[in-house]
Design a protein around this motif. Sequence first.
Motif, mmCIF file in Angstrom:
data_model
loop_
_atom_site.group_PDB
_atom_site.id
_atom_site.type_symbol
_atom_site.label_atom_id
_atom_site.label_comp_id
_atom_site.label_asym_id
_atom_site.label_seq_id
_atom_site.Cartn_x
_atom_site.Cartn_y
_atom_site.Cartn_z
ATOM 1 N N ASP A 139 0.826 -1.211 0.000
ATOM 2 C CA ASP A 139 0.000 0.000 0.000
ATOM 3 C C ASP A 139 0.860 1.261 0.000
ATOM 4 N N GLY A 140 2.181 1.090 0.028
ATOM 5 C CA GLY A 140 3.108 2.215 0.025
ATOM 6 C C GLY A 140 3.560 2.647 1.402
ATOM 7 N N SER A 141 2.983 2.066 2.445
ATOM 8 C CA SER A 141 3.399 2.408 3.800
ATOM 9 C C SER A 141 4.724 1.733 4.137
ATOM 10 N N VAL A 142 5.485 2.348 5.046
ATOM 11 C CA VAL A 142 6.778 1.807 5.463
ATOM 12 C C VAL A 142 6.727 1.544 6.963
ATOM 13 N N HIS A 143 7.141 0.359 7.360
ATOM 14 C CA HIS A 143 7.126 -0.021 8.774
ATOM 15 C C HIS A 143 8.499 -0.539 9.177
ATOM 16 N N PHE A 144 8.888 -0.242 10.401
ATOM 17 C CA PHE A 144 10.116 -0.790 10.961
ATOM 18 C C PHE A 144 9.760 -2.113 11.629
ATOM 19 N N ILE A 145 10.384 -3.193 11.160
ATOM 20 C CA ILE A 145 10.106 -4.530 11.674
ATOM 21 C C ILE A 145 11.293 -4.993 12.515
ATOM 22 N N SER A 146 11.008 -5.373 13.747
ATOM 23 C CA SER A 146 12.055 -5.750 14.698
ATOM 24 C C SER A 146 12.711 -7.075 14.334
ATOM 25 N N ASP A 147 13.976 -7.203 14.724
ATOM 26 C CA ASP A 147 14.689 -8.475 14.558
ATOM 27 C C ASP A 147 14.015 -9.598 15.337
ATOM 28 N N THR A 148 13.264 -9.261 16.370
ATOM 29 C CA THR A 148 12.619 -10.260 17.223
ATOM 30 C C THR A 148 11.143 -10.444 16.880
ATOM 31 N N VAL A 149 10.740 -10.052 15.671
ATOM 32 C CA VAL A 149 9.355 -10.195 15.241
ATOM 33 C C VAL A 149 8.904 -11.653 15.359
ATOM 34 N N ASP A 150 7.647 -11.864 15.687
ATOM 35 C CA ASP A 150 7.093 -13.210 15.693
ATOM 36 C C ASP A 150 7.183 -13.779 14.280
ATOM 37 N N MET A 151 7.804 -14.954 14.134
ATOM 38 C CA MET A 151 8.090 -15.471 12.806
ATOM 39 C C MET A 151 6.840 -15.908 12.046
ATOM 40 N N THR A 152 5.826 -16.370 12.735
ATOM 41 C CA THR A 152 4.596 -16.724 12.045
ATOM 42 C C THR A 152 3.977 -15.484 11.412
ATOM 43 N N THR A 153 3.972 -14.409 12.171
ATOM 44 C CA THR A 153 3.458 -13.149 11.648
ATOM 45 C C THR A 153 4.315 -12.626 10.509
ATOM 46 N N TYR A 154 5.630 -12.682 10.691
ATOM 47 C CA TYR A 154 6.558 -12.164 9.685
ATOM 48 C C TYR A 154 6.420 -12.915 8.365
ATOM 49 N N ARG A 155 6.334 -14.228 8.442
ATOM 50 C CA ARG A 155 6.178 -15.013 7.211
ATOM 51 C C ARG A 155 4.827 -14.748 6.561
ATOM 52 N N ALA A 156 3.819 -14.494 7.376
ATOM 53 C CA ALA A 156 2.499 -14.189 6.829
ATOM 54 C C ALA A 156 2.506 -12.869 6.066
ATOM 55 N N MET A 157 3.370 -11.947 6.476
ATOM 56 C CA MET A 157 3.442 -10.645 5.814
ATOM 57 C C MET A 157 3.908 -10.754 4.363
ATOM 58 N N SER A 158 4.558 -11.839 4.003
ATOM 59 C CA SER A 158 5.144 -11.956 2.669
ATOM 60 C C SER A 158 4.285 -12.777 1.717
ATOM 61 N N THR A 159 3.111 -13.224 2.148
ATOM 62 C CA THR A 159 2.211 -13.947 1.255
ATOM 63 C C THR A 159 1.104 -13.012 0.799
ATOM 64 N N THR A 160 0.618 -13.234 -0.408
ATOM 65 C CA THR A 160 -0.402 -12.347 -0.975
ATOM 66 C C THR A 160 -1.817 -12.860 -0.800
ATOM 67 N N ASN A 161 -1.982 -14.160 -0.626
ATOM 68 C CA ASN A 161 -3.336 -14.706 -0.632
ATOM 69 C C ASN A 161 -3.521 -15.926 0.276
ATOM 70 N N ALA A 162 -2.842 -15.922 1.428
ATOM 71 C CA ALA A 162 -2.938 -17.070 2.331
ATOM 72 C C ALA A 162 -4.054 -16.907 3.372
ATOM 73 N N GLY A 163 -4.593 -15.710 3.482
ATOM 74 C CA GLY A 163 -5.703 -15.488 4.391
ATOM 75 C C GLY A 163 -5.325 -15.341 5.842
ATOM 76 N N GLU A 164 -4.034 -15.094 6.138
ATOM 77 C CA GLU A 164 -3.631 -14.934 7.528
ATOM 78 C C GLU A 164 -4.067 -13.575 8.068
ATOM 79 N N THR A 165 -4.136 -13.486 9.378
ATOM 80 C CA THR A 165 -4.390 -12.224 10.037
ATOM 81 C C THR A 165 -3.073 -11.628 10.488
ATOM 82 N N VAL A 166 -2.776 -10.422 10.028
ATOM 83 C CA VAL A 166 -1.512 -9.766 10.347
ATOM 84 C C VAL A 166 -1.804 -8.477 11.104
ATOM 85 N N SER A 167 -1.095 -8.289 12.202
ATOM 86 C CA SER A 167 -1.256 -7.060 12.999
ATOM 87 C C SER A 167 0.084 -6.364 13.080
ATOM 88 N N LEU A 168 0.162 -5.161 12.525
ATOM 89 C CA LEU A 168 1.418 -4.403 12.535
ATOM 90 C C LEU A 168 1.466 -3.446 13.714
#
Length: 298
Positions: A269-298
């Motif tokens: 969407d053009g937004s920029v977010h700072f993602i921590s080195d300690t990010v939850d990996m399930t969430t982080y991996r979900a951020m990189s899929t386009t159509n998996a239907g996961e719930t992502v909270s930034l």
Amino acid sequence: MECTNKLKQIGIALHNYHDTHNNLPPSSWQSNYGAWAIIITPFMEMTNIYSEYDFSKSWGDSANDILGNLRIPAYTCPSDTPRTSTYPYGEANYKHHNYVACVGNTGLYPMHRETNDDENAEGWIYQCLSTDTFVNTGAAFRARSDSKWQTEVCVPFASVTDGLSNTIGIGEYKQGFFIPTATVKWSDLRGLIWHGGTTIFSTYHAPNSTEPDYGSSNGTNGTSLKNAPLQPPTAFEILPCAHNGKVKKGYIYAARSFHPGGVNLCFLDGSVHFISDTVDMTTYRAMSTTNAGETVSL
């Protein structure tokens, strides 16, 4: 702040590109014939680069040397040290840069390749594969072997059903170290935006992971990590790497930066977010899929 603004400009350029072509650009056209960062230059007020780049020739061809020598501020993070690389078939001192396209949460791998001897075969089709228990259900950027415009590879926003604000587009990467030897001209090409295999990252590993990035080498024509064993310990600690060989884990490069504690990522969407080195990996991996239907909270 400057890095964030540069990523926002890239995000705007991607939207303008999409408005014109109805899809995102590919991550690259083959491995050597142009990558996303070159393809969007007309939308970054750098039409001169696009018009002068010869897409019919490799980035390492002498016809493209003059562009390989360019340091592009829009693609350079001020927190990193500008670095340069050599290539054995050209005379340019290729400039490394810092912004790379997200290819999902697994490795990027040529589907048809069966052995290391096939590494230089024509017709590569890059695709994110399932690795261990992590399955890619669609990446924003994919590569093509024969045409940079093919619609089955270039992703339209309409197919990003997870939402543009939940899906990573562009991330950061540290520039590879220039460490050639007297007998081997190859150097660490990571961050070389002209080369399809080194202008990408995935979320398989956490940001700034101590796990090594994985490239490959066939022993004769080394690829992005050819000189990995030659790096001094300090370089390896900053930018860890390993040869992947025939292990079909694919090319895996983590997002990396010199910003303390994490990396900046530009979402679709053009937004920029700072993602921590300690990010939850399930969430982080979900951020990189386009159509998996996961719930992502930034």
